[in-house]
Design a protein around this motif. Structure first.
Motif, PDB file in Angstrom:
ATOM      1  N   GLU A  12       0.574  -1.313  -0.147  1.00  0.00           N
ATOM      2  CA  GLU A  12      -0.012   0.004   0.048  1.00  0.00           C
ATOM      3  C   GLU A  12       0.820   1.161  -0.102  1.00  0.00           C
ATOM      4  O   GLU A  12       0.593   2.304  -0.629  1.00  0.00           O
ATOM      5  CB  GLU A  12      -1.002   0.128   1.064  1.00  0.00           C
ATOM      6  N   TYR A  13       1.984   1.090   0.612  1.00  0.00           N
ATOM      7  CA  TYR A  13       2.902   2.421   0.753  1.00  0.00           C
ATOM      8  C   TYR A  13       3.242   2.947  -0.801  1.00  0.00           C
ATOM      9  O   TYR A  13       3.183   4.177  -0.805  1.00  0.00           O
ATOM     10  CB  TYR A  13       4.230   1.893   1.417  1.00  0.00           C
ATOM     11  N   PHE A  14       3.598   2.001  -1.682  1.00  0.00           N
ATOM     12  CA  PHE A  14       4.041   2.147  -2.722  1.00  0.00           C
ATOM     13  C   PHE A  14       3.001   2.692  -3.975  1.00  0.00           C
ATOM     14  O   PHE A  14       3.138   3.114  -5.039  1.00  0.00           O
ATOM     15  CB  PHE A  14       4.999   1.163  -3.448  1.00  0.00           C
ATOM     16  N   GLY A  15       1.768   2.114  -3.640  1.00  0.00           N
ATOM     17  CA  GLY A  15       0.555   2.293  -4.519  1.00  0.00           C
ATOM     18  C   GLY A  15       0.373   1.250  -5.407  1.00  0.00           C
ATOM     19  O   GLY A  15      -0.748   1.005  -5.692  1.00  0.00           O
ATOM     20  N   SER A  74       4.450  -2.014  -9.399  1.00  0.00           N
ATOM     21  CA  SER A  74       5.483  -1.583 -10.091  1.00  0.00           C
ATOM     22  C   SER A  74       6.690  -0.614  -9.413  1.00  0.00           C
ATOM     23  O   SER A  74       7.895  -0.745  -9.836  1.00  0.00           O
ATOM     24  CB  SER A  74       5.004  -0.782 -11.386  1.00  0.00           C
ATOM     25  N   VAL A  75       6.076   0.102  -8.784  1.00  0.00           N
ATOM     26  CA  VAL A  75       7.058   1.116  -7.861  1.00  0.00           C
ATOM     27  C   VAL A  75       8.129   0.331  -7.042  1.00  0.00           C
ATOM     28  O   VAL A  75       9.215   0.788  -7.169  1.00  0.00           O
ATOM     29  CB  VAL A  75       6.269   2.348  -7.012  1.00  0.00           C
ATOM     30  N   PRO A  76       7.589  -0.529  -6.120  1.00  0.00           N
ATOM     31  CA  PRO A  76       8.708  -1.147  -5.291  1.00  0.00           C
ATOM     32  C   PRO A  76       9.643  -1.993  -6.306  1.00  0.00           C
ATOM     33  O   PRO A  76      10.736  -2.178  -6.012  1.00  0.00           O
ATOM     34  CB  PRO A  76       7.996  -1.944  -4.252  1.00  0.00           C
ATOM     35  N   ALA A  77       8.899  -2.577  -7.191  1.00  0.00           N
ATOM     36  CA  ALA A  77       9.853  -3.533  -8.341  1.00  0.00           C
ATOM     37  C   ALA A  77      10.910  -2.537  -8.881  1.00  0.00           C
ATOM     38  O   ALA A  77      12.131  -3.115  -8.818  1.00  0.00           O
ATOM     39  CB  ALA A  77       8.880  -4.129  -9.501  1.00  0.00           C
ATOM     40  N   ARG A  78      10.627  -1.446  -9.365  1.00  0.00           N
ATOM     41  CA  ARG A  78      11.697  -0.525  -9.974  1.00  0.00           C
ATOM     42  C   ARG A  78      12.724  -0.015  -8.971  1.00  0.00           C
ATOM     43  O   ARG A  78      13.687   0.112  -9.092  1.00  0.00           O
ATOM     44  CB  ARG A  78      10.840   0.596 -10.339  1.00  0.00           C
ATOM     45  N   LYS A  79      12.212   0.345  -7.557  1.00  0.00           N
ATOM     46  CA  LYS A  79      13.031   0.704  -6.594  1.00  0.00           C
ATOM     47  C   LYS A  79      14.175  -0.272  -6.411  1.00  0.00           C
ATOM     48  O   LYS A  79      15.240   0.104  -5.832  1.00  0.00           O
ATOM     49  CB  LYS A  79      12.404   1.435  -5.364  1.00  0.00           C
ATOM     50  N   LEU A  80      13.601  -1.461  -6.512  1.00  0.00           N
ATOM     51  CA  LEU A  80      14.447  -2.700  -5.804  1.00  0.00           C
ATOM     52  C   LEU A  80      15.350  -3.385  -7.230  1.00  0.00           C
ATOM     53  O   LEU A  80      15.960  -4.276  -6.961  1.00  0.00           O
ATOM     54  CB  LEU A  80      13.579  -3.873  -5.232  1.00  0.00           C
ATOM     55  N   GLY A  81      14.935  -2.817  -8.260  1.00  0.00           N
ATOM     56  CA  GLY A  81      15.464  -3.326  -9.454  1.00  0.00           C
ATOM     57  C   GLY A  81      15.183  -4.814  -9.732  1.00  0.00           C
ATOM     58  O   GLY A  81      16.034  -5.651 -10.221  1.00  0.00           O
ATOM     59  N   VAL A  94       7.262  -9.228  -7.305  1.00  0.00           N
ATOM     60  CA  VAL A  94       6.320  -8.561  -6.268  1.00  0.00           C
ATOM     61  C   VAL A  94       5.081  -9.183  -6.288  1.00  0.00           C
ATOM     62  O   VAL A  94       4.509  -9.499  -5.100  1.00  0.00           O
ATOM     63  CB  VAL A  94       6.414  -6.761  -6.470  1.00  0.00           C
ATOM     64  N   HIS A  95       4.531  -9.388  -7.329  1.00  0.00           N
ATOM     65  CA  HIS A  95       3.270 -10.105  -7.178  1.00  0.00           C
ATOM     66  C   HIS A  95       3.519 -11.421  -6.665  1.00  0.00           C
ATOM     67  O   HIS A  95       2.378 -11.828  -5.907  1.00  0.00           O
ATOM     68  CB  HIS A  95       2.820 -10.138  -8.884  1.00  0.00           C
ATOM     69  N   ARG A  96       4.143 -12.043  -6.857  1.00  0.00           N
ATOM     70  CA  ARG A  96       4.540 -13.451  -6.106  1.00  0.00           C
ATOM     71  C   ARG A  96       4.515 -13.228  -4.697  1.00  0.00           C
ATOM     72  O   ARG A  96       4.062 -13.899  -4.137  1.00  0.00           O
ATOM     73  CB  ARG A  96       5.663 -14.129  -6.622  1.00  0.00           C
ATOM     74  N   TRP A  97       5.154 -12.234  -4.203  1.00  0.00           N
ATOM     75  CA  TRP A  97       5.507 -12.093  -2.731  1.00  0.00           C
ATOM     76  C   TRP A  97       3.913 -11.736  -2.247  1.00  0.00           C
ATOM     77  O   TRP A  97       3.517 -12.381  -1.034  1.00  0.00           O
ATOM     78  CB  TRP A  97       5.982 -10.647  -2.268  1.00  0.00           C
TER      79      TRP A  97
END
Length: 53
Positions: free
Chosen positions: A2-5, A8-15, A21-24
């Motif tokens: 929720e923090y990222f919205g 895609s955002v956390p994926a991009r930030k984590l590379g 991320v979807h799997r998590w």
């Protein structure tokens, strides 16, 4: 996530891919290394420690 919205955002930030991320989210499992990285990005508001408070 929720923090990222969105995933895609956390994926991009984590590379990593949004699919990772979807799997998590789908399996309700966050790898420890990624949890630590998310803590750094969010100022420790989210991550492995947050799940125990």
């Amino acid at each position: 996530m929720e923090y990222f919205g969105n995933q895609s955002v956390p994926a991009r930030k984590l590379g990593i891919t949004p699919l990772a991320v979807h799997r998590w989210v789908s399996f309700n499992h966050l790898p420890v290394l990624r949890a630590i990285q998310i803590e750094r990005i969010t100022g420790e508001r989210y991550g492995w420690r947050a799940s125990f408070t």
